[in-house]
Design an enzyme around this catalytic site. Sequence first.
Site, PDB file in Angstrom:
ATOM      1  N   LYS A 207       0.841  -1.202   0.000  1.00 12.69           N
ATOM      2  CA  LYS A 207       0.000   0.000   0.000  1.00 12.69           C
ATOM      3  C   LYS A 207       0.875   1.250   0.000  1.00 12.69           C
ATOM      4  O   LYS A 207       1.946   1.266   0.612  1.00 12.69           O
ATOM      5  CB  LYS A 207      -0.893  -0.031   1.244  1.00 12.69           C
ATOM      6  CG  LYS A 207      -2.050   0.972   1.255  1.00 12.69           C
ATOM      7  CD  LYS A 207      -2.952   0.736   2.470  1.00 12.69           C
ATOM      8  CE  LYS A 207      -4.115   1.701   2.529  1.00 12.69           C
ATOM      9  NZ  LYS A 207      -5.017   1.396   3.679  1.00 12.69           N
TER      10      LYS A 207
ATOM     11  N   SER B 291      -9.897   1.187   2.648  1.00 13.30           N
ATOM     12  CA  SER B 291      -9.029   2.013   1.819  1.00 13.30           C
ATOM     13  C   SER B 291      -7.931   1.238   1.099  1.00 13.30           C
ATOM     14  O   SER B 291      -7.313   1.777   0.185  1.00 13.30           O
ATOM     15  CB  SER B 291      -8.384   3.109   2.678  1.00 13.30           C
ATOM     16  OG  SER B 291      -7.521   2.525   3.648  1.00 13.30           O
TER      17      SER B 291
ATOM     18  N   SER C 188      -9.993  -1.369   6.756  1.00 13.22           N
ATOM     19  CA  SER C 188      -9.402  -1.051   5.452  1.00 13.22           C
ATOM     20  C   SER C 188      -8.651  -2.193   4.781  1.00 13.22           C
ATOM     21  O   SER C 188      -8.289  -2.083   3.613  1.00 13.22           O
ATOM     22  CB  SER C 188      -8.460   0.151   5.578  1.00 13.22           C
ATOM     23  OG  SER C 188      -9.230   1.337   5.556  1.00 13.22           O
TER      24      SER C 188
END
Lengths: 473, 501
Positions: free
Chosen positions: A76, A151, A175
């Site tokens: 990420k 996310s 997330s």
Amino acid sequence: MAKTIEAIVAGVRSGEIDPVALVDQHLKLIEENEPSTNAFITVLADHARQKAGEIASRVAAGDPVGRLAGVPVAVKDNLCLRGAPTTCASRILEHWHPPYDATVLSRLLAEDAIIVGKTNMDEFAMGSSTEHSARGPTHNPRDMTRVPGGSSGGSAAAVAARFAQAALGSDTGGSIRQPAAFCGVVGLKPTYGLVSRYGLVAFASSLDQVGPLAGSVADAALLLEIIAGHDHMDSTSLDAPAPRLAGQAADSAEGLSIGIVRELSDGADPEVKRRLDEAAESLERAGARVESCSIPEVSYALPAYYLLAPAEASSNLARYDGVRYGLRVNAADTPTMNARTRSVGFGAEVKRRIMLGTYALRAGYYDAYYGQAQRVRTLLIRAFDAAYERYDALLSPTAPTTAFRLKERVEDPIAMYLSDVCTIPSNLAGHPAISVPFGTGEAGMPVGVQVMAPALAEAVMVRVATILEQAAP
Amino acid sequence: MSAYGSERQRRREGGARDYEGFECVVGLEVHCELLTATKLFCGCKNAFGDEPNTNTCPVCLGLPGSLPVLNGHAVELAMRIGLALNCTVQPSIFHRKNYFYPDMPKDYQISQYDIPINTDGYLDLPSGARVGIVRAHIEEDTGKTTHSGGGGRIHDAMYSLVDYNRAGVPLVEIVSEPDIRSGEQAREYVSELRAVLVAVGASDGRMEEGSLRVDANVSVRRPGEPFGTRCEIKNLNSLRSLGRAVDYETRRQVDLLVSGGAVAQETRHWDEQAGHTVVMRSKEEAEDYRYFPEPDLVPLAPDAAWQERISRAMAPLPAGRRRALLDSVGAEGPAMVERVATVVAQDLDGYVMAAVDAGAPGALALSRAANELAAACAEDASLLDALEPGHFASLVAMEARGDLTATQAKAVLAEMLTSGEPPEAIASRKGFEALDPGSLRRAVEEVVAANSAEWERYKEGEAKMAQFFVGQVMKATRQKADGKAVMALLADLLRGSAGAP
Ligand SMILES: [Zn+2]
């Protein structure tokens, strides 16, 4: 059936698998499908090929290679990687190159993982659809008209689209788990403090945890083993050894007692509920005692979270002021420069949460908002403790619905926030939780079942998750 | 006399001064930079005066993803300060104090708020007053901004340069109760506090380098009434500034009230050159710091064994050293108390104690230390490196026995400081061998006999002739005579000749 990490590493070590060819295979898929998916902010093709070449020559020379040798991993874009841009999907960090590696990335690299790219996300991890990204939304590989969740939507999509064998995400309110459920992959949020946060760009420090997304429970468990363990650079890092999860026997649920949390299931879509019931039945068939249970306190988790997380975020994001790094919009004086930089650099959702958090911490309001939310958090932990006196693990849907359509909720923050209603309680409690794909629901989109466990009970959680994985339709 | 009164008058009044029926009420906040090798939350060097931005890392620059890790030595120094100030040392937590400022890398300061490590202590001043300590908590320092171009001030600067070497340096902020009643007493408090901080090894005590920084909260009231509205005074870079600023601010507030006005709560800046305070910001402009518990750090709970270890290892504090020195020399009275204070402040009590232990008279040793040694120290503290306590003790003993006159003793001491030799060697090289009382009397008689005209004038009552005879005797003895002894012999001869038939 796709290969597991274990099989890949065995193949690389024995010379059956050429790491360069393996990386090229993934890069080719990225080249073909990334334009429509937008799972990455940065693809590190050169770095990946070079690293694969190094591993190949070490294998050829008979030198030992690590436990992730040649495994393509996506990370990420809120994890600092020396020399590569780390943007958090924000304009404000568009060109920032960190001078250091996040501890979790050092640990991956030390085991010879190959980082193929930095994945798309909601800006500063604030969102549940990966639509709040300065680099545009990520599409769900299972249905390009739908969101991948968020996310960590880029990481989930990268695994689902086979751009990478596995990925790292971060989970502050769901997330990792919610996008894993939406994309039909496994997503694991560890116990708070089990994995170092050093080098994870902070959203809400008391809730953030780094964790794996993968095609299987075993892959996720192995990645967790590698990234977990004490780090002297993170004061909140636990002094516990990394858990031993790989190679666990999971043929039976005999002796396990599992509760289905009514408050987290009742509001779910009928098809999601149906899958949850099937999951419960499969655990019973494997020998577990499964029953419905009630934890009324979880209903207060969402409002408490939306005070605590923005409050911490309002402080964590103050440093993006245009003075030292990242975007600067010049002005005649410093306060105006700060304001213009932040006004241009942050997106709408980030601004919304900074304002929420700033409000919650105002003098005279602290006790009514932040203080009250902390008390709810304490009550929630006690309620979980009481439940875990009766159950080894708890079960719920990962999200009340399957992946929704792009733009469907982006203008409706409350509807968006509600997609994290099942995942937030584990973050507030600091407990581990995992999402396992379990069949499909509306329009053939994947459904995720969430297994929650007490602090540091990752082993039990992984055992239950493995049984579900094997039983999944 | 000016409205501010002279220093001497202030001393006579002992702390509290009267300003047209008002009294001034002062509480001080002292920021002490801790003498640690590294910063509070990272491994960077804690040093003053290095090349800008060389002692920095991701943590103290507040880079995204970095996290603080608490420096154990800083905690230990904070505990020493707490123990020295008679505080309760307790389990504590850290908070974030949020406000935007370019020299603060995270745009929040990690500090302690409602649960600090040290609370409820006091400091006894040499004059006898006791000042309460509300708290002494740990926090991180900010960087340093230099405004350049334009007028060089924040409002008209063309650009600003920030040095983050100081960012993250550990501080302890010591907050006093509003127990101080004059500028003079504020100086005494900071001076004593500085001595305590240096004694426990927490600070180098250098106000001019900013390692000790003082803010003063000043208000006025009629005695017995509730506290008045206070102003916070900043930019107090020396004890002199502190005393002047408190006195100025008190006068300003009294004048306001006497003329029917009111004091506004505000932060004011002391202008040392102009000798006055000016408004920096009003109460309305005060920031809301949005304090909340620092989630990146865990609660700080020093265990009892650690505290016990620190407590046992504490160096003696100035107040205790002064008491011990007074006891040891057996001195009394304000002049002695002042000498003792000087000697301890300059770290010279070890010399006096050594002399007393060797059997030399305490008062004489104290006098030589408080005057000659302190003066040398003030000029160049490194002079003392050469001076052995045993040599100092011998010198005092020689003077006490009359082997050396006062003048000779001072001359020998001065040379001891530069050469490090024992006093006996220096005295003999200088020809300062003892002059026995018999030879001195003979020398005086010879001088009197050789100057009969002058002796007659002296006998007639011309007192200044005494100086002439002392000078002649000194010459005749090659400076070995003691002036006082010569005077006594002259008086003796005078009595003898007057009584003669
Ligand atoms: Zn540093």
